[in-house]
Enzyme design. Sequence first.
Site, PDB file in Angstrom:
ATOM      1  N   CYS A 116     -14.475  -5.503   9.741  1.00 49.96           N
ATOM      2  CA  CYS A 116     -14.200  -5.055  11.122  1.00 49.96           C
ATOM      3  C   CYS A 116     -14.274  -3.531  11.274  1.00 49.96           C
ATOM      4  O   CYS A 116     -14.355  -3.028  12.387  1.00 49.96           O
ATOM      5  CB  CYS A 116     -12.843  -5.560  11.587  1.00 49.96           C
ATOM      6  SG  CYS A 116     -12.748  -7.348  11.628  1.00 49.96           S
ATOM      7  N   HIS A 244     -10.381  -1.150  17.772  1.00 51.99           N
ATOM      8  CA  HIS A 244     -10.877  -2.460  17.331  1.00 51.99           C
ATOM      9  C   HIS A 244     -10.085  -3.528  18.076  1.00 51.99           C
ATOM     10  O   HIS A 244      -8.878  -3.393  18.287  1.00 51.99           O
ATOM     11  CB  HIS A 244     -10.681  -2.593  15.818  1.00 51.99           C
ATOM     12  CG  HIS A 244     -10.997  -3.962  15.309  1.00 51.99           C
ATOM     13  ND1 HIS A 244     -12.136  -4.649  15.684  1.00 51.99           N
ATOM     14  CD2 HIS A 244     -10.329  -4.784  14.462  1.00 51.99           C
ATOM     15  CE1 HIS A 244     -12.133  -5.828  15.082  1.00 51.99           C
ATOM     16  NE2 HIS A 244     -11.053  -5.932  14.341  1.00 51.99           N
ATOM     17  N   ASN A 274     -11.936 -11.364  18.703  1.00 52.24           N
ATOM     18  CA  ASN A 274     -12.276 -10.357  17.686  1.00 52.24           C
ATOM     19  C   ASN A 274     -13.741 -10.550  17.273  1.00 52.24           C
ATOM     20  O   ASN A 274     -14.079 -11.537  16.624  1.00 52.24           O
ATOM     21  CB  ASN A 274     -11.334 -10.530  16.488  1.00 52.24           C
ATOM     22  CG  ASN A 274     -11.574  -9.515  15.381  1.00 52.24           C
ATOM     23  OD1 ASN A 274     -12.573  -8.795  15.394  1.00 52.24           O
ATOM     24  ND2 ASN A 274     -10.677  -9.470  14.415  1.00 52.24           N
TER      25      ASN A 274
HETATM   26  N1  COA Z   1      -1.466 -22.251  17.315  1.00 51.36           N
HETATM   27  C1  COA Z   1      -0.189 -22.570  17.154  1.00 51.36           C
HETATM   28  N2  COA Z   1       0.543 -22.149  16.117  1.00 51.36           N
HETATM   29  C2  COA Z   1      -0.047 -21.377  15.205  1.00 51.36           C
HETATM   30  C3  COA Z   1      -1.392 -21.010  15.296  1.00 51.36           C
HETATM   31  C4  COA Z   1      -2.107 -21.479  16.414  1.00 51.36           C
HETATM   32  N3  COA Z   1      -3.408 -21.169  16.611  1.00 51.36           N
HETATM   33  N4  COA Z   1      -1.707 -20.227  14.239  1.00 51.36           N
HETATM   34  C5  COA Z   1      -0.604 -20.113  13.502  1.00 51.36           C
HETATM   35  N5  COA Z   1       0.394 -20.828  14.073  1.00 51.36           N
HETATM   36  C6  COA Z   1       1.767 -20.986  13.617  1.00 51.36           C
HETATM   37  C7  COA Z   1       1.912 -20.728  12.137  1.00 51.36           C
HETATM   38  O1  COA Z   1       1.591 -21.897  11.419  1.00 51.36           O
HETATM   39  C8  COA Z   1       3.359 -20.349  12.037  1.00 51.36           C
HETATM   40  O2  COA Z   1       4.124 -21.511  12.015  1.00 51.36           O
HETATM   41  P1  COA Z   1       5.407 -21.621  11.045  1.00 51.36           P
HETATM   42  O3  COA Z   1       6.317 -20.520  11.500  1.00 51.36           O
HETATM   43  O4  COA Z   1       5.887 -22.994  11.323  1.00 51.36           O
HETATM   44  O5  COA Z   1       4.871 -21.401   9.672  1.00 51.36           O
HETATM   45  C9  COA Z   1       3.652 -19.641  13.345  1.00 51.36           C
HETATM   46  O6  COA Z   1       2.579 -20.007  14.237  1.00 51.36           O
HETATM   47  C10 COA Z   1       3.705 -18.127  13.233  1.00 51.36           C
HETATM   48  O7  COA Z   1       2.596 -17.708  12.471  1.00 51.36           O
HETATM   49  P2  COA Z   1       2.323 -16.208  12.175  1.00 51.36           P
HETATM   50  O8  COA Z   1       1.053 -16.096  11.394  1.00 51.36           O
HETATM   51  O9  COA Z   1       3.537 -15.553  11.609  1.00 51.36           O
HETATM   52  O10 COA Z   1       2.152 -15.665  13.654  1.00 51.36           O
HETATM   53  P3  COA Z   1       1.947 -14.216  14.143  1.00 51.36           P
HETATM   54  O11 COA Z   1       2.873 -13.908  15.209  1.00 51.36           O
HETATM   55  O12 COA Z   1       1.831 -13.233  13.006  1.00 51.36           O
HETATM   56  O13 COA Z   1       0.498 -14.269  14.816  1.00 51.36           O
HETATM   57  C11 COA Z   1      -1.769 -13.708  14.254  1.00 51.36           C
HETATM   58  C12 COA Z   1      -0.619 -14.680  14.059  1.00 51.36           C
HETATM   59  C13 COA Z   1      -2.897 -14.115  13.331  1.00 51.36           C
HETATM   60  C14 COA Z   1      -2.201 -13.780  15.704  1.00 51.36           C
HETATM   61  C15 COA Z   1      -1.284 -12.291  13.916  1.00 51.36           C
HETATM   62  O14 COA Z   1      -0.642 -12.293  12.674  1.00 51.36           O
HETATM   63  C16 COA Z   1      -2.400 -11.290  13.854  1.00 51.36           C
HETATM   64  O15 COA Z   1      -3.044 -10.983  14.841  1.00 51.36           O
HETATM   65  N6  COA Z   1      -2.597 -10.696  12.676  1.00 51.36           N
HETATM   66  C17 COA Z   1      -3.557  -9.627  12.518  1.00 51.36           C
HETATM   67  C18 COA Z   1      -4.905 -10.181  12.656  1.00 51.36           C
HETATM   68  C19 COA Z   1      -5.898  -9.130  12.587  1.00 51.36           C
HETATM   69  O16 COA Z   1      -5.714  -8.049  13.080  1.00 51.36           O
HETATM   70  N7  COA Z   1      -6.979  -9.519  11.983  1.00 51.36           N
HETATM   71  C20 COA Z   1      -8.156  -8.836  11.958  1.00 51.36           C
HETATM   72  C21 COA Z   1      -8.081  -7.507  11.379  1.00 51.36           C
HETATM   73  S1  COA Z   1      -9.694  -7.176  11.355  1.00 51.36           S
END
Ligand code: COA
Length: 317
Positions: A116, A244, A274
């Site tokens: 990214c 980004h 993204n």
């Molecule tokens: N729908 C519903 N629930 C979901 C889900 C979805 N699409 N994806 C994950 N979950 C669940 C998980 O299983 C977890 O459940 P649990 O608590 O029972 O284990 C819960 O939601 C929370 O997951 P978590 O990963 O902690 O959520 P979050 O608030 O961190 O959000 C992202 C997840 C991926 C959106 C977030 O972490 C993020 O944006 N991270 C950075 C990503 C990024 O910048 N990536 C690219 C860099 S280039």
Amino acid sequence: MPLRSVIAGCGGCLPAQVVTNEELAARHGLDTSDAWIRERSGITRRHFAGPGETAASMGAEAARRALAQAGIEAGEVDAVIVATATPDSAFPATAVHIQRLLGVTRGFGFDVSAACTGFIYALAIADSMLRTGQARCALVIGTEVYSRILDWTDRGTCVLFGDGAGAVVLRAEERADGRGILSTHLHADGRHADILHVEGTTGPLRMAGREVFKHAVTKLAAVVEEALAANGLPREAVDWLVPHQANIRIIEAMGRKLGLPPEQVVVTVDRHANTSAASVPLALAEAVEDGRIRKGDLVLLEAIGGGLTWGAALLRF
Ligand code: COA
């Protein structure tokens, strides 16, 4: 007069197919909801490439639009630098495929792999080469088809990405008015390779979202401060943040960190999701096209991605 790399034109290309959160969930039988995706990421929909649409075809289209905006013929281009993690082939490079599609027959072309952060890396390389006289007119492109490397059973990743391409025409110009790229700042730390990576060369993509999130907030905050300090500029000097586009919560945190009102932060993640290396040039192209970013504005670009890699660029548009 100093030789500067000036952005002469920008362009974007998004595939025609638009998929909403509900449609994506239904299509792949995902245990998720529109509300969860919107609330946790800010994403409402994304574009996916159709048959025949590739990193090269979308990158070439974005480049055509950037050249048209710049009023520059493809024949003037002597460097094509493409950031992509989803190339058409291992070789020739996507840059060379794009050269062929545009009818560019001189100079050089190659791809950059920095996930990214790829567009920031490509921009930094192009800037160095232009200022040292190795090229006069470069196309710098970010283009991705992540829909081809996602695991459709992993709801934690497959809802977050989209396809698209963005391009800029960068020209070496002797300028006394301060326009051009002021500085670029690149970082990588392979100790974190596992938290965001693609298995082998064809995928799927794997991500520990919560960990990436934590790194994103701290590393992006540090690199934008680094860019401002390198130029002796205060935060208030920034007219536009073009970040980004991975997650609206990360974008808003960066805007707050810089003390910028939301109107000065360019956001496309809601409609594009993204698009990895394409996200920064796509957002830049949109804000230039609709007249928000104007000549002379101070623009701060930043990105973080697999590697981990991260970086920033400060430029006077
Ligand atoms: N729908 C519903 N629930 C979901 C889900 C979805 N699409 N994806 C994950 N979950 C669940 C998980 O299983 C977890 O459940 P649990 O608590 O029972 O284990 C819960 O939601 C929370 O997951 P978590 O990963 O902690 O959520 P979050 O608030 O961190 O959000 C992202 C997840 C991926 C959106 C977030 O972490 C993020 O944006 N991270 C950075 C990503 C990024 O910048 N990536 C690219 C860099 S280039």
